[in-house]
Design an enzyme around this catalytic site. Structure first.
Site, mmCIF file in Angstrom:
data_model
loop_
_atom_site.group_PDB
_atom_site.id
_atom_site.type_symbol
_atom_site.label_atom_id
_atom_site.label_comp_id
_atom_site.label_asym_id
_atom_site.label_seq_id
_atom_site.Cartn_x
_atom_site.Cartn_y
_atom_site.Cartn_z
ATOM 1 C CB THR A 1 -0.982 0.018 1.198
ATOM 2 O OG1 THR A 1 -1.754 1.202 1.136
ATOM 3 C CG2 THR A 1 -0.269 -0.031 2.532
ATOM 4 N NE ARG A 2 0.191 5.714 -4.441
ATOM 5 C CZ ARG A 2 -0.975 5.873 -5.081
ATOM 6 N NH1 ARG A 2 -1.546 4.837 -5.686
ATOM 7 N NH2 ARG A 2 -1.554 7.035 -5.142
ATOM 8 C CG HIS B 1 -7.511 -0.247 2.670
ATOM 9 N ND1 HIS B 1 -7.887 1.015 3.044
ATOM 10 C CD2 HIS B 1 -7.359 -0.222 1.329
ATOM 11 C CE1 HIS B 1 -7.948 1.788 1.985
ATOM 12 N NE2 HIS B 1 -7.644 1.062 0.924
ATOM 13 N NE ARG C 1 -11.875 -1.265 -9.271
ATOM 14 C CZ ARG C 1 -12.618 -0.968 -10.321
ATOM 15 N NH1 ARG C 1 -13.436 -1.854 -10.807
ATOM 16 N NH2 ARG C 1 -12.546 0.219 -10.888
ATOM 17 C CG HIS D 1 -9.496 4.536 5.243
ATOM 18 N ND1 HIS D 1 -9.114 5.415 6.239
ATOM 19 C CD2 HIS D 1 -9.132 5.122 4.076
ATOM 20 C CE1 HIS D 1 -8.579 6.487 5.694
ATOM 21 N NE2 HIS D 1 -8.567 6.335 4.384
#
Ligand code: PPS
Length: 570
Positions: free
Chosen positions: A197-198, A205, A291, A202
Protein backbone atom coordinates in the site's frame (compact mmCIF):
# COMPACT_ATOMS: atom_id res chain seq x y z
CA UNK A 1 28.56 -11.18 0.10
CA UNK A 2 26.26 -13.97 1.15
CA UNK A 3 23.69 -16.12 -0.55
CA UNK A 4 21.11 -17.70 1.73
CA UNK A 5 18.27 -19.88 0.66
CA UNK A 6 14.83 -18.44 1.30
CA UNK A 7 12.36 -20.55 3.25
CA UNK A 8 10.19 -20.48 0.17
CA UNK A 9 12.83 -21.31 -2.41
CA UNK A 10 14.30 -17.95 -3.48
CA UNK A 11 18.00 -17.19 -3.26
CA UNK A 12 18.66 -13.89 -1.52
CA UNK A 13 21.42 -11.87 -3.10
CA UNK A 14 22.69 -9.41 -0.51
CA UNK A 15 25.39 -7.11 -1.84
CA UNK A 16 26.98 -5.65 1.31
CA UNK A 17 30.61 -6.82 1.49
CA UNK A 18 32.28 -7.95 4.76
CA UNK A 19 33.54 -5.18 7.06
CA UNK A 20 37.26 -5.50 6.27
CA UNK A 21 36.57 -5.31 2.53
CA UNK A 22 34.28 -2.32 3.09
CA UNK A 23 37.06 -0.49 4.98
CA UNK A 24 39.45 -1.22 2.12
CA UNK A 25 36.89 0.01 -0.44
CA UNK A 26 36.44 3.27 1.48
CA UNK A 27 40.16 3.96 1.10
CA UNK A 28 40.32 2.97 -2.58
CA UNK A 29 37.17 4.92 -3.43
CA UNK A 30 38.97 8.21 -2.78
CA UNK A 31 40.62 7.75 -6.20
CA UNK A 32 37.41 6.74 -8.04
CA UNK A 33 35.07 9.06 -9.88
CA UNK A 34 32.28 9.90 -7.42
CA UNK A 35 28.54 10.06 -8.15
CA UNK A 36 26.00 11.55 -5.73
CA UNK A 37 23.00 9.24 -5.85
CA UNK A 38 19.68 10.90 -6.66
CA UNK A 39 16.67 10.34 -4.41
CA UNK A 40 15.34 7.49 -6.53
CA UNK A 41 18.74 5.90 -6.99
CA UNK A 42 19.14 5.88 -3.20
CA UNK A 43 15.94 3.86 -2.82
CA UNK A 44 16.93 1.54 -5.65
CA UNK A 45 20.39 0.93 -4.23
CA UNK A 46 18.95 0.15 -0.80
CA UNK A 47 16.78 -2.56 -2.39
CA UNK A 48 19.74 -3.85 -4.42
CA UNK A 49 22.06 -4.05 -1.43
CA UNK A 50 19.56 -5.54 1.03
CA UNK A 51 18.54 -8.31 -1.38
CA UNK A 52 15.03 -7.00 -2.04
CA UNK A 53 15.87 -6.90 -5.75
CA UNK A 54 17.39 -10.42 -5.88
CA UNK A 55 18.56 -11.85 -8.24
CA UNK A 56 19.98 -8.50 -9.45
CA UNK A 57 23.61 -8.00 -8.47
CA UNK A 58 23.87 -4.35 -9.50
CA UNK A 59 22.36 -1.71 -11.75
CA UNK A 60 21.36 -3.36 -15.01
CA UNK A 61 23.78 -3.65 -17.92
CA UNK A 62 22.56 -3.14 -21.47
CA UNK A 63 21.74 -6.79 -22.22
CA UNK A 64 19.52 -7.13 -19.13
CA UNK A 65 17.98 -3.71 -19.74
CA UNK A 66 17.07 -4.48 -23.38
CA UNK A 67 15.66 -7.84 -22.43
CA UNK A 68 13.62 -6.46 -19.50
CA UNK A 69 12.24 -3.62 -21.61
CA UNK A 70 11.21 -5.88 -24.49
CA UNK A 71 10.52 -9.26 -22.87
CA UNK A 72 9.98 -8.65 -19.14
CA UNK A 73 12.87 -11.02 -18.46
CA UNK A 74 16.55 -10.66 -17.59
CA UNK A 75 18.99 -11.82 -20.29
CA UNK A 76 19.19 -15.12 -18.36
CA UNK A 77 15.44 -15.64 -18.92
CA UNK A 78 14.40 -14.98 -15.29
CA UNK A 79 11.20 -12.95 -14.99
CA UNK A 80 11.90 -9.29 -14.11
CA UNK A 81 9.65 -6.50 -15.29
CA UNK A 82 11.12 -3.14 -14.25
CA UNK A 83 14.40 -1.62 -15.55
CA UNK A 84 16.68 -0.78 -12.62
CA UNK A 85 19.20 1.62 -14.07
CA UNK A 86 21.77 4.14 -12.88
CA UNK A 87 21.22 7.34 -14.87
CA UNK A 88 23.99 9.94 -15.01
CA UNK A 89 24.65 13.25 -16.77
CA UNK A 90 26.55 13.56 -20.07
CA UNK A 91 29.30 15.46 -18.24
CA UNK A 92 29.75 12.64 -15.73
CA UNK A 93 29.57 9.98 -18.46
CA UNK A 94 32.61 11.54 -20.13
CA UNK A 95 34.68 10.77 -17.03
CA UNK A 96 33.86 7.06 -16.89
CA UNK A 97 33.84 3.93 -19.03
CA UNK A 98 33.63 0.13 -18.92
CA UNK A 99 36.22 -1.36 -16.55
CA UNK A 100 36.23 1.71 -14.27
CA UNK A 101 34.96 1.85 -10.69
CA UNK A 102 32.63 4.58 -9.47
CA UNK A 103 32.06 5.56 -5.84
CA UNK A 104 28.32 5.94 -5.22
CA UNK A 105 27.58 8.31 -2.37
CA UNK A 106 24.57 9.63 -0.48
CA UNK A 107 23.91 13.42 -0.41
CA UNK A 108 26.16 13.79 2.67
CA UNK A 109 29.06 12.12 0.85
CA UNK A 110 28.83 8.79 2.69
CA UNK A 111 30.10 5.93 0.50
CA UNK A 112 27.19 3.55 -0.08
CA UNK A 113 28.66 1.27 -2.73
CA UNK A 114 31.14 0.92 -5.55
CA UNK A 115 29.97 -0.02 -9.02
CA UNK A 116 32.32 -1.84 -11.38
CA UNK A 117 31.16 -0.38 -14.68
CA UNK A 118 30.35 -2.92 -17.39
CA UNK A 119 28.21 -0.79 -19.72
CA UNK A 120 27.63 2.88 -20.49
CA UNK A 121 24.89 3.72 -23.00
CA UNK A 122 22.31 6.25 -24.08
CA UNK A 123 18.86 4.67 -23.84
CA UNK A 124 15.97 5.31 -26.20
CA UNK A 125 13.68 6.70 -23.50
CA UNK A 126 10.61 6.84 -25.71
CA UNK A 127 11.02 3.16 -26.56
CA UNK A 128 11.50 2.38 -22.85
CA UNK A 129 8.33 4.31 -21.93
CA UNK A 130 6.21 2.69 -24.64
CA UNK A 131 7.34 -0.81 -23.69
CA UNK A 132 7.44 -0.53 -19.92
CA UNK A 133 4.55 1.87 -19.28
CA UNK A 134 2.63 1.33 -22.54
CA UNK A 135 2.52 5.11 -22.93
CA UNK A 136 4.65 8.18 -23.56
CA UNK A 137 2.19 10.52 -21.86
CA UNK A 138 4.00 12.56 -19.20
CA UNK A 139 0.91 12.57 -17.00
CA UNK A 140 2.08 9.05 -16.10
CA UNK A 141 4.45 9.58 -13.13
CA UNK A 142 6.81 6.85 -14.40
CA UNK A 143 7.00 8.40 -17.88
CA UNK A 144 7.36 11.88 -16.41
CA UNK A 145 10.28 10.73 -14.28
CA UNK A 146 11.92 9.00 -17.23
CA UNK A 147 11.57 11.98 -19.60
CA UNK A 148 12.00 14.91 -17.24
CA UNK A 149 14.06 13.76 -14.29
CA UNK A 150 16.20 10.78 -15.30
CA UNK A 151 19.61 11.72 -16.72
CA UNK A 152 20.39 10.80 -20.35
CA UNK A 153 23.13 8.17 -19.87
CA UNK A 154 22.76 4.78 -18.19
CA UNK A 155 25.58 3.00 -16.37
CA UNK A 156 25.41 -0.71 -15.61
CA UNK A 157 27.60 -2.90 -13.44
CA UNK A 158 27.93 -5.09 -10.36
CA UNK A 159 27.78 -3.47 -6.95
CA UNK A 160 29.92 -3.91 -3.89
CA UNK A 161 27.90 -2.50 -1.02
CA UNK A 162 29.62 -0.64 1.82
CA UNK A 163 26.59 0.30 3.89
CA UNK A 164 22.84 0.69 3.52
CA UNK A 165 21.51 4.26 3.19
CA UNK A 166 20.65 5.51 6.66
CA UNK A 167 17.18 6.26 8.01
CA UNK A 168 16.48 7.85 11.36
CA UNK A 169 12.72 7.37 11.50
CA UNK A 170 10.67 4.30 12.48
CA UNK A 171 13.82 2.21 12.86
CA UNK A 172 12.12 -0.77 14.47
CA UNK A 173 9.77 -1.08 11.50
CA UNK A 174 12.55 -1.18 8.92
CA UNK A 175 13.45 -4.77 8.18
CA UNK A 176 15.65 -6.16 5.45
CA UNK A 177 14.51 -9.28 3.56
CA UNK A 178 16.81 -11.32 5.78
CA UNK A 179 15.35 -9.73 8.94
CA UNK A 180 11.81 -10.53 7.85
CA UNK A 181 12.59 -14.10 6.82
CA UNK A 182 14.20 -14.66 10.21
CA UNK A 183 11.26 -13.08 12.04
CA UNK A 184 8.78 -15.26 10.14
CA UNK A 185 10.82 -18.34 10.93
CA UNK A 186 11.15 -17.47 14.60
CA UNK A 187 7.42 -16.91 14.94
CA UNK A 188 6.60 -20.07 13.04
CA UNK A 189 4.90 -18.21 10.21
CA UNK A 190 4.89 -20.79 7.47
CA UNK A 191 2.64 -18.95 5.02
CA UNK A 192 2.66 -15.16 4.77
CA UNK A 193 0.47 -13.01 2.55
CA UNK A 194 1.79 -9.52 1.84
CA UNK A 195 -0.29 -6.39 1.34
CA UNK A 196 1.22 -3.54 -0.66
CA UNK A 197 0.00 0.00 0.00
CA UNK A 198 0.93 3.64 -0.51
CA UNK A 199 -2.21 5.07 1.11
CA UNK A 200 -3.57 5.30 4.63
CA UNK A 201 -5.52 2.13 5.42
CA UNK A 202 -9.19 2.30 6.36
CA UNK A 203 -11.71 -0.34 7.48
CA UNK A 204 -12.23 -1.68 3.95
CA UNK A 205 -8.50 -2.38 3.60
CA UNK A 206 -8.45 -4.10 6.93
CA UNK A 207 -11.40 -6.31 5.98
CA UNK A 208 -9.82 -7.10 2.64
CA UNK A 209 -6.43 -8.06 4.06
CA UNK A 210 -7.91 -10.04 6.90
CA UNK A 211 -10.18 -12.01 4.58
CA UNK A 212 -7.28 -12.65 2.18
CA UNK A 213 -5.20 -14.08 5.02
CA UNK A 214 -8.11 -16.22 6.20
CA UNK A 215 -8.76 -17.45 2.69
CA UNK A 216 -5.26 -18.83 2.21
CA UNK A 217 -4.84 -19.66 5.92
CA UNK A 218 -1.76 -17.52 6.32
CA UNK A 219 -0.32 -14.76 8.45
CA UNK A 220 -0.39 -11.22 7.14
CA UNK A 221 2.36 -8.74 6.38
CA UNK A 222 1.30 -5.10 5.98
CA UNK A 223 4.13 -3.91 3.76
CA UNK A 224 3.66 -0.22 2.86
CA UNK A 225 6.00 1.56 0.49
CA UNK A 226 7.90 4.36 2.20
CA UNK A 227 10.20 5.34 -0.65
CA UNK A 228 8.87 7.35 -3.58
CA UNK A 229 5.17 6.91 -4.29
CA UNK A 230 2.74 8.82 -6.48
CA UNK A 231 3.28 12.60 -6.35
CA UNK A 232 0.62 14.12 -4.09
CA UNK A 233 0.34 11.06 -1.84
CA UNK A 234 0.09 11.48 1.92
CA UNK A 235 3.56 11.62 3.50
CA UNK A 236 4.92 8.40 4.96
CA UNK A 237 5.19 9.75 8.53
CA UNK A 238 1.42 10.27 8.79
CA UNK A 239 0.69 7.01 7.00
CA UNK A 240 2.87 4.94 9.28
CA UNK A 241 1.31 6.40 12.41
CA UNK A 242 -2.05 5.35 10.90
CA UNK A 243 -0.82 1.82 10.15
CA UNK A 244 0.47 1.56 13.70
CA UNK A 245 -3.06 2.21 14.97
CA UNK A 246 -4.64 -0.12 12.46
CA UNK A 247 -2.34 -3.06 13.02
CA UNK A 248 -3.55 -3.24 16.64
CA UNK A 249 -7.04 -4.05 15.32
CA UNK A 250 -6.06 -7.45 13.91
CA UNK A 251 -6.22 -10.54 16.11
CA UNK A 252 -3.02 -10.95 18.12
CA UNK A 253 -0.10 -12.84 16.57
CA UNK A 254 -1.58 -12.73 13.09
CA UNK A 255 -0.24 -9.57 11.51
CA UNK A 256 3.05 -7.72 11.18
CA UNK A 257 3.84 -4.20 9.93
CA UNK A 258 7.10 -3.55 8.13
CA UNK A 259 8.23 -0.73 5.83
CA UNK A 260 9.39 -1.21 2.25
CA UNK A 261 12.06 1.23 1.01
CA UNK A 262 10.94 1.12 -2.59
CA UNK A 263 10.69 3.84 -5.23
CA UNK A 264 7.49 3.02 -7.10
CA UNK A 265 7.08 3.69 -10.83
CA UNK A 266 3.27 3.39 -10.91
CA UNK A 267 3.68 0.87 -13.72
CA UNK A 268 0.40 -1.06 -13.24
CA UNK A 269 0.71 -4.68 -14.45
CA UNK A 270 4.50 -4.73 -14.76
CA UNK A 271 4.76 -3.14 -11.35
CA UNK A 272 2.49 -5.78 -9.78
CA UNK A 273 4.80 -8.54 -11.03
CA UNK A 274 7.84 -6.63 -9.77
CA UNK A 275 6.17 -6.12 -6.36
CA UNK A 276 5.47 -9.83 -6.08
CA UNK A 277 9.10 -10.76 -6.84
CA UNK A 278 10.16 -8.31 -4.13
CA UNK A 279 7.69 -9.84 -1.63
CA UNK A 280 9.01 -13.28 -2.40
CA UNK A 281 12.49 -11.97 -1.60
CA UNK A 282 11.12 -10.74 1.73
CA UNK A 283 10.01 -14.28 2.51
CA UNK A 284 6.31 -14.04 1.64
CA UNK A 285 4.42 -16.87 0.00
CA UNK A 286 1.35 -14.93 -1.14
CA UNK A 287 0.68 -11.46 -2.50
CA UNK A 288 -2.60 -9.53 -2.61
CA UNK A 289 -3.48 -7.82 -5.88
CA UNK A 290 -6.70 -5.86 -6.07
CA UNK A 291 -8.18 -3.55 -8.70
CA UNK A 292 -5.86 -1.04 -10.35
CA UNK A 293 -2.65 -2.18 -8.68
CA UNK A 294 0.08 0.56 -8.74
CA UNK A 295 -2.19 2.64 -10.90
CA UNK A 296 -0.93 5.91 -12.41
CA UNK A 297 -4.44 7.42 -12.66
CA UNK A 298 -5.86 8.86 -15.87
CA UNK A 299 -3.90 10.04 -18.93
CA UNK A 300 -4.01 13.51 -20.50
CA UNK A 301 -7.17 12.51 -22.42
CA UNK A 302 -8.89 11.45 -19.20
CA UNK A 303 -8.63 7.72 -20.00
CA UNK A 304 -7.25 4.93 -17.81
CA UNK A 305 -3.66 3.87 -18.59
CA UNK A 306 -4.43 0.23 -17.73
CA UNK A 307 -7.50 -1.93 -17.33
CA UNK A 308 -8.58 -2.51 -13.69
CA UNK A 309 -7.62 -6.18 -13.73
CA UNK A 310 -4.61 -6.10 -16.13
CA UNK A 311 -2.25 -6.49 -13.17
CA UNK A 312 -4.07 -9.59 -11.90
CA UNK A 313 -4.00 -11.05 -15.39
CA UNK A 314 -0.27 -10.56 -15.96
CA UNK A 315 0.75 -11.76 -12.52
CA UNK A 316 -1.63 -14.69 -12.85
CA UNK A 317 0.28 -15.87 -15.91
CA UNK A 318 3.68 -15.55 -14.22
CA UNK A 319 3.06 -16.45 -10.57
CA UNK A 320 4.03 -20.12 -10.84
CA UNK A 321 7.31 -19.25 -12.48
CA UNK A 322 8.06 -16.58 -9.88
CA UNK A 323 7.11 -18.88 -7.02
CA UNK A 324 4.62 -16.72 -5.20
CA UNK A 325 0.86 -17.09 -5.16
CA UNK A 326 -1.34 -14.16 -6.06
CA UNK A 327 -4.42 -13.55 -3.95
CA UNK A 328 -6.67 -11.60 -6.31
CA UNK A 329 -9.07 -9.41 -4.45
CA UNK A 330 -12.34 -7.65 -5.04
CA UNK A 331 -13.17 -4.26 -3.65
CA UNK A 332 -14.82 -4.41 -0.19
CA UNK A 333 -17.96 -2.38 0.42
CA UNK A 334 -19.95 -1.62 3.57
CA UNK A 335 -23.50 -2.93 3.84
CA UNK A 336 -25.60 -0.77 6.15
CA UNK A 337 -28.21 -3.38 7.22
CA UNK A 338 -25.53 -5.87 8.15
CA UNK A 339 -23.09 -3.32 9.62
CA UNK A 340 -20.37 -5.30 7.88
CA UNK A 341 -18.07 -5.25 4.90
CA UNK A 342 -18.64 -7.60 1.94
CA UNK A 343 -16.75 -8.18 -1.31
CA UNK A 344 -18.43 -6.12 -4.05
CA UNK A 345 -19.39 -9.26 -6.01
CA UNK A 346 -21.36 -10.69 -3.04
CA UNK A 347 -23.76 -7.76 -2.81
CA UNK A 348 -27.42 -8.66 -3.17
CA UNK A 349 -30.13 -6.50 -4.67
CA UNK A 350 -31.80 -5.33 -1.47
CA UNK A 351 -28.58 -4.38 0.34
CA UNK A 352 -27.73 -0.73 1.02
CA UNK A 353 -24.12 -0.13 0.15
CA UNK A 354 -22.35 2.84 1.74
CA UNK A 355 -19.20 4.20 0.22
CA UNK A 356 -16.91 7.19 0.60
CA UNK A 357 -14.57 7.68 -2.35
CA UNK A 358 -10.97 8.79 -1.92
CA UNK A 359 -11.87 12.24 -3.27
CA UNK A 360 -14.83 12.58 -0.89
CA UNK A 361 -12.64 11.45 2.01
CA UNK A 362 -10.04 14.11 1.20
CA UNK A 363 -12.79 16.75 0.87
CA UNK A 364 -14.14 15.90 4.32
CA UNK A 365 -10.64 15.97 5.77
CA UNK A 366 -9.95 19.32 4.13
CA UNK A 367 -13.13 20.89 5.48
CA UNK A 368 -12.99 19.19 8.87
CA UNK A 369 -16.29 17.33 8.22
CA UNK A 370 -17.53 14.11 9.81
CA UNK A 371 -15.89 10.81 8.82
CA UNK A 372 -17.95 7.86 10.12
CA UNK A 373 -16.49 5.08 12.22
CA UNK A 374 -17.64 2.42 9.72
CA UNK A 375 -15.32 3.99 7.16
CA UNK A 376 -12.20 4.43 9.25
CA UNK A 377 -11.07 3.96 12.85
CA UNK A 378 -11.21 7.23 14.75
CA UNK A 379 -7.52 6.88 15.75
CA UNK A 380 -6.61 6.76 12.05
CA UNK A 381 -8.82 9.73 11.20
CA UNK A 382 -7.44 11.76 14.12
CA UNK A 383 -3.92 11.04 12.96
CA UNK A 384 -4.74 12.31 9.48
CA UNK A 385 -6.56 15.34 10.85
CA UNK A 386 -3.47 16.19 12.88
CA UNK A 387 -1.21 16.36 9.81
CA UNK A 388 -3.91 17.42 7.36
CA UNK A 389 -5.81 20.08 9.29
CA UNK A 390 -8.84 21.70 7.69
CA UNK A 391 -8.06 24.67 5.50
CA UNK A 392 -8.89 27.27 8.14
CA UNK A 393 -6.01 25.86 10.18
CA UNK A 394 -3.56 25.58 7.26
CA UNK A 395 -1.08 28.21 6.14
CA UNK A 396 -1.37 29.99 2.79
CA UNK A 397 0.48 32.22 0.38
CA UNK A 398 -1.05 35.16 -1.45
CA UNK A 399 1.20 35.66 -4.45
CA UNK A 400 0.82 38.99 -6.26
CA UNK A 401 2.21 39.41 -9.74
CA UNK A 402 2.10 42.43 -12.00
CA UNK A 403 4.10 45.24 -13.58
CA UNK A 404 6.16 47.75 -11.65
CA UNK A 405 3.82 50.45 -10.41
CA UNK A 406 0.70 48.31 -10.89
CA UNK A 407 -0.21 48.61 -7.20
CA UNK A 408 1.01 45.25 -5.85
CA UNK A 409 2.79 46.64 -2.82
CA UNK A 410 -0.03 48.97 -1.79
CA UNK A 411 -2.64 46.18 -1.89
CA UNK A 412 -0.21 43.73 -0.24
CA UNK A 413 0.30 46.15 2.65
CA UNK A 414 -3.46 46.69 3.05
CA UNK A 415 -4.00 42.91 3.03
CA UNK A 416 -1.29 42.36 5.61
CA UNK A 417 -2.88 44.82 8.01
CA UNK A 418 -6.36 43.35 7.55
CA UNK A 419 -5.09 39.82 8.18
CA UNK A 420 -3.23 40.98 11.27
CA UNK A 421 -6.36 42.70 12.50
CA UNK A 422 -8.29 39.39 12.22
CA UNK A 423 -5.48 37.48 13.96
CA UNK A 424 -5.06 33.69 13.95
CA UNK A 425 -1.94 33.37 11.82
CA UNK A 426 1.44 35.10 11.80
CA UNK A 427 1.63 37.26 8.66
CA UNK A 428 4.82 37.89 6.66
CA UNK A 429 5.13 40.32 3.78
CA UNK A 430 7.74 39.53 1.13
CA UNK A 431 7.48 42.65 -0.97
CA UNK A 432 9.54 42.88 -4.20
CA UNK A 433 11.66 45.84 -3.12
CA UNK A 434 12.11 44.48 0.40
CA UNK A 435 13.29 41.11 -0.86
CA UNK A 436 15.72 42.73 -3.24
CA UNK A 437 17.25 44.70 -0.35
CA UNK A 438 17.71 41.62 1.82
CA UNK A 439 17.29 38.12 0.39
CA UNK A 440 18.34 38.90 -3.20
CA UNK A 441 20.60 41.92 -2.78
CA UNK A 442 23.23 40.59 -5.22
CA UNK A 443 20.77 39.87 -8.05
CA UNK A 444 20.06 41.90 -11.18
CA UNK A 445 17.19 41.66 -13.69
CA UNK A 446 18.32 39.05 -16.21
CA UNK A 447 15.90 36.17 -16.74
CA UNK A 448 18.18 33.91 -14.72
CA UNK A 449 18.37 36.34 -11.80
CA UNK A 450 14.64 37.07 -11.82
CA UNK A 451 13.93 33.32 -11.71
CA UNK A 452 16.33 32.88 -8.84
CA UNK A 453 14.67 35.75 -7.01
CA UNK A 454 11.22 34.19 -7.40
CA UNK A 455 12.50 30.76 -6.40
CA UNK A 456 13.90 32.26 -3.20
CA UNK A 457 10.65 34.07 -2.45
CA UNK A 458 8.79 30.82 -3.18
CA UNK A 459 11.04 28.88 -0.87
CA UNK A 460 10.55 31.27 2.05
CA UNK A 461 6.78 31.51 1.43
CA UNK A 462 6.65 27.70 1.27
CA UNK A 463 8.29 27.39 4.68
CA UNK A 464 5.91 29.96 6.16
CA UNK A 465 2.91 28.19 4.61
CA UNK A 466 4.06 24.77 5.78
CA UNK A 467 4.26 26.08 9.32
CA UNK A 468 0.75 27.50 9.28
CA UNK A 469 1.52 31.16 8.57
CA UNK A 470 0.26 33.59 5.96
CA UNK A 471 2.86 34.72 3.42
CA UNK A 472 2.17 37.67 1.16
CA UNK A 473 4.54 37.96 -1.81
CA UNK A 474 4.58 40.96 -4.12
CA UNK A 475 7.25 40.65 -6.80
CA UNK A 476 6.79 41.34 -10.52
CA UNK A 477 7.40 37.61 -11.20
CA UNK A 478 7.19 38.00 -14.99
CA UNK A 479 7.68 34.36 -16.03
CA UNK A 480 4.74 31.93 -16.04
CA UNK A 481 6.89 28.79 -15.72
CA UNK A 482 8.59 30.01 -12.55
CA UNK A 483 5.28 31.06 -11.02
CA UNK A 484 3.84 27.63 -11.83
CA UNK A 485 6.76 25.88 -10.12
CA UNK A 486 6.29 28.03 -7.01
CA UNK A 487 2.54 27.29 -7.01
CA UNK A 488 3.14 23.54 -7.27
CA UNK A 489 5.65 23.54 -4.44
CA UNK A 490 3.61 25.66 -2.02
CA UNK A 491 0.31 23.89 -2.79
CA UNK A 492 1.81 20.72 -1.31
CA UNK A 493 1.70 22.22 2.16
CA UNK A 494 -1.10 24.78 2.12
CA UNK A 495 -3.04 27.31 0.11
CA UNK A 496 -1.78 29.25 -2.88
CA UNK A 497 -3.72 32.22 -4.20
CA UNK A 498 -2.34 34.03 -7.20
CA UNK A 499 -3.47 37.63 -7.61
CA UNK A 500 -2.75 39.28 -10.95
CA UNK A 501 -2.59 43.03 -10.49
CA UNK A 502 -3.48 43.74 -14.10
CA UNK A 503 -3.21 47.52 -14.20
CA UNK A 504 -2.34 48.31 -17.85
CA UNK A 505 1.19 49.41 -18.64
CA UNK A 506 0.06 52.83 -19.88
CA UNK A 507 -1.43 53.55 -16.46
CA UNK A 508 1.68 52.28 -14.62
CA UNK A 509 3.85 54.40 -16.87
CA UNK A 510 1.62 57.42 -16.42
CA UNK A 511 1.85 57.06 -12.62
CA UNK A 512 5.61 56.39 -12.71
CA UNK A 513 5.95 56.90 -8.95
CA UNK A 514 9.62 55.96 -8.84
CA UNK A 515 10.51 57.57 -12.18
CA UNK A 516 11.69 54.18 -13.44
CA UNK A 517 9.59 54.12 -16.63
CA UNK A 518 11.11 57.43 -17.74
CA UNK A 519 14.58 56.03 -17.11
CA UNK A 520 13.67 52.81 -18.94
CA UNK A 521 12.39 54.78 -21.95
CA UNK A 522 15.59 56.79 -21.94
CA UNK A 523 17.58 53.54 -21.90
CA UNK A 524 19.16 54.36 -18.54
CA UNK A 525 17.56 51.28 -16.96
CA UNK A 526 17.95 48.18 -19.13
CA UNK A 527 15.72 45.06 -19.18
CA UNK A 528 12.75 46.93 -17.69
CA UNK A 529 9.62 44.83 -17.45
CA UNK A 530 6.96 45.85 -19.96
CA UNK A 531 9.30 48.23 -21.79
CA UNK A 532 12.40 46.27 -22.73
CA UNK A 533 11.69 42.96 -20.96
CA UNK A 534 8.76 40.53 -21.18
CA UNK A 535 5.82 40.06 -18.82
CA UNK A 536 3.85 36.81 -19.22
CA UNK A 537 0.38 37.52 -17.85
CA UNK A 538 -1.16 34.67 -15.77
CA UNK A 539 -3.98 32.71 -17.38
CA UNK A 540 -5.39 31.05 -14.29
CA UNK A 541 -4.92 33.51 -11.45
CA UNK A 542 -7.43 33.13 -8.61
CA UNK A 543 -8.08 36.88 -8.78
CA UNK A 544 -7.46 39.63 -11.33
CA UNK A 545 -7.42 43.18 -10.00
CA UNK A 546 -7.18 46.38 -12.02
CA UNK A 547 -6.33 49.30 -9.74
CA UNK A 548 -7.95 51.80 -12.12
CA UNK A 549 -11.35 50.85 -10.76
CA UNK A 550 -10.49 49.34 -7.40
CA UNK A 551 -9.08 51.07 -4.28
CA UNK A 552 -6.50 49.27 -2.08
CA UNK A 553 -9.24 48.79 0.52
CA UNK A 554 -11.60 47.19 -2.00
CA UNK A 555 -8.84 45.10 -3.54
CA UNK A 556 -7.67 43.67 -0.21
CA UNK A 557 -11.29 43.01 0.74
CA UNK A 558 -11.78 40.99 -2.45
CA UNK A 559 -8.80 38.85 -1.49
CA UNK A 560 -10.17 38.32 2.01
CA UNK A 561 -13.48 37.17 0.51
CA UNK A 562 -11.65 34.80 -1.83
CA UNK A 563 -9.72 33.32 1.11
CA UNK A 564 -13.01 32.88 2.94
CA UNK A 565 -14.65 31.24 -0.06
CA UNK A 566 -11.71 28.80 -0.38
CA UNK A 567 -12.00 27.90 3.30
CA UNK A 568 -8.76 29.46 4.57
CA UNK A 569 -10.54 32.06 6.68
CA UNK A 570 -13.48 31.11 8.86
S1 PPS B 1 11.28 40.24 -10.42
O1 PPS B 1 11.24 40.33 -11.89
O2 PPS B 1 10.05 39.67 -9.90
O3 PPS B 1 12.46 39.60 -9.92
O4 PPS B 1 11.29 41.77 -9.95
P1 PPS B 1 11.16 42.29 -8.43
O5 PPS B 1 12.05 41.54 -7.52
O6 PPS B 1 9.72 42.36 -8.08
O7 PPS B 1 11.77 43.71 -8.50
C1 PPS B 1 11.08 44.69 -9.10
C2 PPS B 1 11.42 46.04 -8.48
O8 PPS B 1 12.72 46.42 -8.86
C3 PPS B 1 12.72 47.72 -9.46
N1 PPS B 1 13.42 47.55 -10.77
C4 PPS B 1 12.99 46.92 -11.86
N2 PPS B 1 11.82 46.30 -12.17
C5 PPS B 1 11.71 45.72 -13.38
N3 PPS B 1 12.67 45.70 -14.30
C6 PPS B 1 13.85 46.30 -14.05
N4 PPS B 1 14.81 46.27 -14.96
C7 PPS B 1 14.03 46.92 -12.79
N5 PPS B 1 15.07 47.59 -12.21
C8 PPS B 1 14.67 47.95 -10.99
C9 PPS B 1 11.30 48.19 -9.50
O9 PPS B 1 11.22 49.21 -8.54
C10 PPS B 1 10.44 47.01 -9.04
O10 PPS B 1 9.59 47.32 -7.95
P2 PPS B 1 8.00 47.45 -8.08
O11 PPS B 1 7.49 47.45 -6.67
O12 PPS B 1 7.49 46.26 -8.86
O13 PPS B 1 7.78 48.72 -8.77
Amino acid sequence: MSNITAPHGGVLKELIVPEAEAEQLKKEARDFASWDLTERQLWDIEMLLNGGFSPLDGFMGKADYDSVVKKMRLASGTVWTMPITLDVTEAFAEKIGAGKNIALRDPEGVLIAVIAVSDVWRPDKKDEALNVFKSDDVVHPGVNYLFNRAHPVYVGGKLKGVELPSHYDFKTLRNTPRDLREKFKKQGWHKVVAFQTRNPMHRAHQELTFRAAQMVESNLLIHPVVGMTKPGDIDHYSRIRCYEHLVKQYPEQTTMLSLLPLAMRMGGPREAVWHSIIRKNYGCTHFIVGRNHADPGKNSKGEEFYGPYDAQELLGSLQAEIGIQMVPFQEMVYVEERAQYFPADEIEKDMTVLNISGTEFRRRLMLGLDIPEWFSYSEVVNELRRTHPPRHKQGFTVFFTGLSGSGKSTIANALMVKLMESGGRPVTLLDGDLVRKNLSSELGFSREHRDLNIQRIGFVAGQITKNGGAAICAPIAPYAGTRKAVREEISKSGGFIEVHVATPIEVCEERDRKGLYAKARAGIIKEFTGISDPYEAPENAELVIDTRDCSPDEASQRIILKLEQMGFIK
